[in-house]
Structures are given as C-alpha cells and as structure tokens.
Design an enzyme around this catalytic site. Sequence first.
Site, PDB file in Angstrom:
ATOM      1  N   GLN A  59       0.796  -1.219   0.000  1.00 46.07           N
ATOM      2  CA  GLN A  59       0.000   0.000   0.000  1.00 46.07           C
ATOM      3  C   GLN A  59       0.835   1.280   0.000  1.00 46.07           C
ATOM      4  O   GLN A  59       0.334   2.331  -0.385  1.00 46.07           O
ATOM      5  CB  GLN A  59      -0.959  -0.012   1.193  1.00 46.07           C
ATOM      6  CG  GLN A  59      -1.990  -1.118   1.068  1.00 46.07           C
ATOM      7  CD  GLN A  59      -2.940  -1.172   2.250  1.00 46.07           C
ATOM      8  OE1 GLN A  59      -2.653  -1.831   3.241  1.00 46.07           O
ATOM      9  NE2 GLN A  59      -4.058  -0.484   2.164  1.00 46.07           N
ATOM     10  N   ARG A  89       3.804   0.438  12.857  1.00 45.98           N
ATOM     11  CA  ARG A  89       3.488  -0.914  12.378  1.00 45.98           C
ATOM     12  C   ARG A  89       3.577  -0.924  10.850  1.00 45.98           C
ATOM     13  O   ARG A  89       2.879  -0.157  10.190  1.00 45.98           O
ATOM     14  CB  ARG A  89       2.083  -1.327  12.835  1.00 45.98           C
ATOM     15  CG  ARG A  89       1.657  -2.653  12.282  1.00 45.98           C
ATOM     16  CD  ARG A  89       0.319  -3.175  12.816  1.00 45.98           C
ATOM     17  NE  ARG A  89       0.018  -4.414  12.116  1.00 45.98           N
ATOM     18  CZ  ARG A  89      -1.059  -4.606  11.366  1.00 45.98           C
ATOM     19  NH1 ARG A  89      -1.995  -3.687  11.260  1.00 45.98           N
ATOM     20  NH2 ARG A  89      -1.226  -5.745  10.720  1.00 45.98           N
ATOM     21  N   HIS A 123       1.187  -9.311   4.778  1.00 52.63           N
ATOM     22  CA  HIS A 123      -0.020  -8.483   4.681  1.00 52.63           C
ATOM     23  C   HIS A 123      -0.495  -8.500   3.219  1.00 52.63           C
ATOM     24  O   HIS A 123      -0.183  -7.605   2.439  1.00 52.63           O
ATOM     25  CB  HIS A 123       0.316  -7.062   5.139  1.00 52.63           C
ATOM     26  CG  HIS A 123      -0.868  -6.162   5.361  1.00 52.63           C
ATOM     27  ND1 HIS A 123      -1.060  -5.443   6.522  1.00 52.63           N
ATOM     28  CD2 HIS A 123      -1.908  -5.824   4.573  1.00 52.63           C
ATOM     29  CE1 HIS A 123      -2.161  -4.715   6.435  1.00 52.63           C
ATOM     30  NE2 HIS A 123      -2.693  -4.921   5.263  1.00 52.63           N
ATOM     31  N   ASN A 135      -1.517 -10.656   8.661  1.00 53.14           N
ATOM     32  CA  ASN A 135      -2.566  -9.660   8.854  1.00 53.14           C
ATOM     33  C   ASN A 135      -3.910 -10.172   8.330  1.00 53.14           C
ATOM     34  O   ASN A 135      -4.002 -10.618   7.180  1.00 53.14           O
ATOM     35  CB  ASN A 135      -2.207  -8.382   8.085  1.00 53.14           C
ATOM     36  CG  ASN A 135      -3.260  -7.296   8.261  1.00 53.14           C
ATOM     37  OD1 ASN A 135      -3.409  -6.748   9.345  1.00 53.14           O
ATOM     38  ND2 ASN A 135      -4.004  -6.992   7.202  1.00 53.14           N
ATOM     39  N   GLU A 136      -4.916 -10.099   9.160  1.00 53.35           N
ATOM     40  CA  GLU A 136      -6.312 -10.347   8.763  1.00 53.35           C
ATOM     41  C   GLU A 136      -6.529 -11.545   7.831  1.00 53.35           C
ATOM     42  O   GLU A 136      -7.106 -11.390   6.747  1.00 53.35           O
ATOM     43  CB  GLU A 136      -6.883  -9.118   8.040  1.00 53.35           C
ATOM     44  CG  GLU A 136      -7.105  -7.930   8.897  1.00 53.35           C
ATOM     45  CD  GLU A 136      -7.922  -6.828   8.176  1.00 53.35           C
ATOM     46  OE1 GLU A 136      -8.159  -6.935   6.953  1.00 53.35           O
ATOM     47  OE2 GLU A 136      -8.315  -5.878   8.842  1.00 53.35           O
ATOM     48  N   ASN A 183      -7.961  -5.530  14.380  1.00 52.12           N
ATOM     49  CA  ASN A 183      -8.227  -4.441  13.448  1.00 52.12           C
ATOM     50  C   ASN A 183      -9.710  -4.147  13.535  1.00 52.12           C
ATOM     51  O   ASN A 183     -10.542  -4.969  13.122  1.00 52.12           O
ATOM     52  CB  ASN A 183      -7.879  -4.832  12.005  1.00 52.12           C
ATOM     53  CG  ASN A 183      -6.380  -4.920  11.771  1.00 52.12           C
ATOM     54  OD1 ASN A 183      -5.584  -4.633  12.664  1.00 52.12           O
ATOM     55  ND2 ASN A 183      -5.997  -5.300  10.563  1.00 52.12           N
ATOM     56  N   TYR A 204     -12.825  -1.336  12.881  1.00 54.29           N
ATOM     57  CA  TYR A 204     -13.251  -0.079  12.249  1.00 54.29           C
ATOM     58  C   TYR A 204     -14.720   0.216  12.495  1.00 54.29           C
ATOM     59  O   TYR A 204     -15.114   1.362  12.628  1.00 54.29           O
ATOM     60  CB  TYR A 204     -13.049  -0.154  10.724  1.00 54.29           C
ATOM     61  CG  TYR A 204     -11.614  -0.182  10.293  1.00 54.29           C
ATOM     62  CD1 TYR A 204     -10.868  -1.358  10.295  1.00 54.29           C
ATOM     63  CD2 TYR A 204     -10.988   0.984   9.865  1.00 54.29           C
ATOM     64  CE1 TYR A 204      -9.544  -1.378   9.885  1.00 54.29           C
ATOM     65  CE2 TYR A 204      -9.660   0.970   9.447  1.00 54.29           C
ATOM     66  CZ  TYR A 204      -8.947  -0.208   9.465  1.00 54.29           C
ATOM     67  OH  TYR A 204      -7.635  -0.224   9.067  1.00 54.29           O
ATOM     68  N   GLU A 217      -5.189  -1.828  14.140  1.00 51.27           N
ATOM     69  CA  GLU A 217      -5.684  -0.841  13.164  1.00 51.27           C
ATOM     70  C   GLU A 217      -7.010  -0.282  13.634  1.00 51.27           C
ATOM     71  O   GLU A 217      -7.880  -1.024  14.096  1.00 51.27           O
ATOM     72  CB  GLU A 217      -5.931  -1.476  11.781  1.00 51.27           C
ATOM     73  CG  GLU A 217      -4.698  -1.813  10.997  1.00 51.27           C
ATOM     74  CD  GLU A 217      -5.017  -2.451   9.640  1.00 51.27           C
ATOM     75  OE1 GLU A 217      -6.070  -2.125   9.042  1.00 51.27           O
ATOM     76  OE2 GLU A 217      -4.203  -3.271   9.200  1.00 51.27           O
ATOM     77  N   TRP A 270      -4.838   3.580  11.597  1.00 54.00           N
ATOM     78  CA  TRP A 270      -4.695   3.277  10.171  1.00 54.00           C
ATOM     79  C   TRP A 270      -5.168   4.507   9.437  1.00 54.00           C
ATOM     80  O   TRP A 270      -6.322   4.850   9.532  1.00 54.00           O
ATOM     81  CB  TRP A 270      -5.530   2.062   9.750  1.00 54.00           C
ATOM     82  CG  TRP A 270      -5.254   1.756   8.299  1.00 54.00           C
ATOM     83  CD1 TRP A 270      -5.919   2.275   7.205  1.00 54.00           C
ATOM     84  CD2 TRP A 270      -4.209   0.919   7.779  1.00 54.00           C
ATOM     85  NE1 TRP A 270      -5.338   1.806   6.065  1.00 54.00           N
ATOM     86  CE2 TRP A 270      -4.298   0.973   6.381  1.00 54.00           C
ATOM     87  CE3 TRP A 270      -3.212   0.136   8.366  1.00 54.00           C
ATOM     88  CZ2 TRP A 270      -3.423   0.275   5.549  1.00 54.00           C
ATOM     89  CZ3 TRP A 270      -2.347  -0.551   7.539  1.00 54.00           C
ATOM     90  CH2 TRP A 270      -2.459  -0.488   6.144  1.00 54.00           C
ATOM     91  N   GLU A 295      -5.547   1.939  -1.380  1.00 53.79           N
ATOM     92  CA  GLU A 295      -6.563   1.210  -0.617  1.00 53.79           C
ATOM     93  C   GLU A 295      -7.127   0.059  -1.469  1.00 53.79           C
ATOM     94  O   GLU A 295      -8.309   0.023  -1.812  1.00 53.79           O
ATOM     95  CB  GLU A 295      -7.638   2.186  -0.126  1.00 53.79           C
ATOM     96  CG  GLU A 295      -8.781   1.611   0.705  1.00 53.79           C
ATOM     97  CD  GLU A 295      -8.356   0.746   1.884  1.00 53.79           C
ATOM     98  OE1 GLU A 295      -7.322   1.029   2.514  1.00 53.79           O
ATOM     99  OE2 GLU A 295      -9.055  -0.252   2.160  1.00 53.79           O
ATOM    100  N   TRP A 296      -6.256  -0.855  -1.840  1.00 50.78           N
ATOM    101  CA  TRP A 296      -6.640  -2.061  -2.584  1.00 50.78           C
ATOM    102  C   TRP A 296      -7.619  -1.746  -3.718  1.00 50.78           C
ATOM    103  O   TRP A 296      -7.337  -0.856  -4.513  1.00 50.78           O
ATOM    104  CB  TRP A 296      -7.188  -3.123  -1.608  1.00 50.78           C
ATOM    105  CG  TRP A 296      -6.253  -3.352  -0.446  1.00 50.78           C
ATOM    106  CD1 TRP A 296      -6.482  -3.018   0.866  1.00 50.78           C
ATOM    107  CD2 TRP A 296      -4.917  -3.920  -0.475  1.00 50.78           C
ATOM    108  NE1 TRP A 296      -5.386  -3.352   1.646  1.00 50.78           N
ATOM    109  CE2 TRP A 296      -4.415  -3.906   0.852  1.00 50.78           C
ATOM    110  CE3 TRP A 296      -4.104  -4.449  -1.481  1.00 50.78           C
ATOM    111  CZ2 TRP A 296      -3.151  -4.389   1.186  1.00 50.78           C
ATOM    112  CZ3 TRP A 296      -2.837  -4.932  -1.140  1.00 50.78           C
ATOM    113  CH2 TRP A 296      -2.387  -4.898   0.172  1.00 50.78           C
ATOM    114  N   PHE A 326      -7.278   7.220   4.162  1.00 51.56           N
ATOM    115  CA  PHE A 326      -7.266   6.923   5.602  1.00 51.56           C
ATOM    116  C   PHE A 326      -6.164   7.681   6.337  1.00 51.56           C
ATOM    117  O   PHE A 326      -6.039   7.569   7.549  1.00 51.56           O
ATOM    118  CB  PHE A 326      -6.990   5.429   5.821  1.00 51.56           C
ATOM    119  CG  PHE A 326      -8.196   4.528   5.767  1.00 51.56           C
ATOM    120  CD1 PHE A 326      -8.982   4.331   6.902  1.00 51.56           C
ATOM    121  CD2 PHE A 326      -8.546   3.861   4.614  1.00 51.56           C
ATOM    122  CE1 PHE A 326     -10.079   3.480   6.873  1.00 51.56           C
ATOM    123  CE2 PHE A 326      -9.643   3.005   4.570  1.00 51.56           C
ATOM    124  CZ  PHE A 326     -10.408   2.812   5.704  1.00 51.56           C
TER     125      PHE A 326
END
Length: 523
Positions: free
Chosen positions: A60, A117, A162, A207-208, A348, A350, A422, A471, A478-479, A487
């Site tokens: 990213q 991070r 990630h 990650n996730e 993470n 949100y 995050e 984050w 952002e993908w 962000f």
Amino acid sequence: MKSKSSTIFIFFLISVSSPLLEASNNGNRLFKSEENQAPEIKRSDFPPGFLFGAATSAYQVEGAYLEDNKSLSNWDVFCHSAGCSKDGLNGDIADDHYNLFLEDIDAMHSIGLDSYRFSISWSRILPRGRFGEVNPAGIMFYNKIIDNLILKGIEPFVTINHNDLPQELEDRYGSWLNQQMQEDFVYLAEICFKYFGDRVKYWVTINEPNMFIELAYEQGIFPPSRCSEPFGNCIFGNSDIEPLTAMHNMLLAHGKAAKLYHENFQPKQGGLIGLVAHCYMFEPLTDSELDREAAKRAFAFNVGWLLDPAVFGFYPEEMRKYLGSKLPTFSYEEKKFMEKSVDFIGINHYSAIYVKDCTNSSCSATGNCAIQGFVDKAVESDGVLIGERTGLEYLFVVPRGMEEIVNLIKTRYNNKPMFITENGYSSPDLQEQRVSELVNDVKRVEYHTSYLAFLAKSIRDGADVRGYFVWSLLDSYEWLEGYNVRFGLYYVDRKTLIRVPKLSVSWYKNFLKIKVFLWIKMH
Ligand code: NOJ
C-alpha cells in the site's frame, strides 16, 4: 500477565490543553446514538507503557515494485493484468515509501509516535520464496527502516505478511491452497527473525487472514480471484471449500512460525508474536433470540475462525456444527503448538454491523450459505443507519463497537494481551473535494477521539490492551478502492507525492504530548 488487583498506579500529569481536543470532543455530539456519546479522552487514560502508533503495509505504501531485485508479487501481477482498482491505478509507485521512508520516519517522530506498524514485502526479501536466494537489498531496506525508527525512539511493530506474496508461489503450487505454503511462510518468518529479531520486539505473523481469505477465495475479488456462485462468477474456485483450505494452511503457517519463534528466537530476543484479525462488532438486527444467536455465530465464523485455533487449538463449535466434515481438523501435535501460538491478539477494528439470522427466515443467496454461518449482514435497522457513513460502503462510525469488541475478545480469550493494530477513518470519496477540505479532517479527529474513549472504558474495566495504531500514517493505496479512499494522517499528493499533515496530525501530536509523566508504583 500483569496482576492488576495488587497494584495501584498514581499519575502526576500535566498535559497540554489543546483547542483541537476541545473541538473534537464537541464533535462527539454529532453521533446520533446515545450509546456513542464519548467523554473527553486523554493519554493519561491509558496505562503506562501503552504504545500509540500508526500503521501501513508494504504494497500500500512502498512502491518501487521492481527496484533492487524485488520480484513480482501477486498484487503486481493482478493489477497489471486485470486493472485492480476503481481508479485504474496500482501500487507500482504508491507513496514511494521505499525511497521516502526517512522523511516518513521524521513525520512519525514529529507526531510523537511510540511505534510504527509496517509489513515486509515477501517478494522484496525472498523474490522466489524458498526456491531462491535472500535479496540483500531487501534486507538492507528493512534494516534501514528499523534502525532509523529506533534512532528516533520509535518501536518497530512488524507484520510478516499483509496480503502480498511472490507470484512464483502462486504459479508453482497455488499459494495458500497448498500445504507447501506453510513451509514457505515459515522460511520467510525465519529470515525475518534472523535478520531483524535483535531489534524487533513485536511480530505479527499474518494480517487479517479472515478478511484476505474472504476476498480472495470466497468473493474472488482479491488475487488469485477464485470463487463460485452465489458469491461471484470466477473462472476457477469453490467458495464453499477453498476458504476453509486456505485458512487452514494460513493458520498452520502462523502456528509453525510462532513455534519456531518461541523455541529458537524468543529466549534470546525476548519479543512477542501475535496474529491480527479483522474484527467487526456484530450486533443483532433485532432483539430476537435468533438474531442474537446469529450475532454470536457471525463472530465465530469471522473472528473465532482464526482466533479460536490460535488460542485453543480448534475451530469454533458453531463452525463444526454447520460445516461438519468440510471443516479441516488439527492433529493432536498441531493442536499442541496452535494453542500456544499467540502472545497477543491483534484487533483491526473499524466498524460495527448488524446481522440477521438465516436459519429461520428468508435471506440473500449468500446468507443462506453454510460458509457464511447462515447470517446476513445489514447496515440499517428500521431505516436508520448503524452509524455515520465513511469512505467505504461497508464501514460506519460506531464508536461503542470498540468497547464491545474488546470486551467480547477479552472474555472469550481469557484476557490475552491485545493490541488495536488498526483503527481508522476514510474520508468519503468526493471527487470535487479540494486539498484544503481533505486536510481539514475534523471527522477523522472525532472518529479517533470517540473510539479511543470507548477503548479506555474497556481498559478501565480490565481489558489488557497494550497499544493502539491509527490506520494509516499516510493516504495510500486502498486495494480495490485505489487512491480515492483516504485513511491517512498525512494527505499525499498523487502527482508530487508530497505529504501534507492533516488536522488529525495536530490532534494526535497534542494528544500524545505530555510534559510531566511520573509514575509511582505502590504495593
Ligand atoms: C485493513 C487492512 O489491513 C488494510 O490493508 C486496509 O487498508 C484497511 N483495513 C482499510 O480498509
């Protein structure tokens, strides 16, 4: 684990009063629901040693997609062949953090961050996975980041994987769908521990996995674009089975890497290792028993799916009940190392989202699927949105969710140490917005102050949370959304890559600034 009962902490503290803070606290009035009302929040509401930081990930922000012998990653190939994001852009250049990292570390230092991070680009340090040599330039890059962070008193908090991986591993054997990937991941982790572990004290293996797998193997919208109906119309894949296989391989890869760290590195290096989950707070759409059960099931099928094996060594009971023999199992030996695999849980978080039962009522085609735990997600109840909208259609501002999710995880996992790895706010993508408006990110300041207030509440109630990462440090790639969803604490100009501090930078600086901080521990 620390004992709280016998210890009294006294703080003498002079914090800097800030008009910004006052403005942001007033901003809490904007949240409609009473439960979202957050009191004023100060750094001193958090325990001593609590790490405040900001986060990014390699694909990213780094760019430099072919510099210094880096190989093509799955995302490089995906973006070049398919046109991966809404804006038609990709991470080839991203924020050019690869070349601008010193400037970015200065920015972190000027905010007063305790920790940064970031993630390792697998294809930068092992361009061919375990089938080729270590790339010295890649190692040097991360060494420079780590050394410069430490010089500025900033703790490196490193995610080993990630979302990105060398394309060769996809082409050779299908990456996470193949058991071989466990070996490749452990090989990568070992290189990281060997080269960086003398200075890195916080490791996240992956990650996730829950979010990545859902997008890559269930909906098929992340590489390797595999899915089946009703989730999507991919050329290859099976959304009922492949997510389970990929998760099992990821979990074993995590568990084996953690075992290696615990046995061979932790005794000398003294760090901690954990796993990061994407954690929605699932709230029942109605007060019915069925919807309340559905909310529990949604947690099990999303968060429990990876955290239960990482803490207990087996999948959640709800998953076993609904998926039966489709769900892989851990052998006795695997259970032994899996159940000891995390020193901390990374959260993470949100947004909250409503869920509705599908075992007993009509639902969407995907809600009717076992792999979804027979639940449907909803964003409004009786025509009222769960929270204010953000730049991502599936994320809403629901500050109370922070306290709820932390308390849930605290209870389910016996108060394992936790980090909020995050939490962040994306400004809605309004094409006509000017830079001055994007930089005046009052909503982001409100978001963080209110989420932090609810986090502090859970800590006061005994949750062992040890850090919080915004984050993100920078507006970044952002993908699938590309660069229009922002962000960052810093605005990044897409043409010049100049970083402009947003209002949230001043807020974070003021929040972190404490002139006198004297801690007396009494027994
Ligand atoms: C979580 C992911 O880890 C990160 O890559 C992503 O940018 C943020 N969520 C925001 O969507």
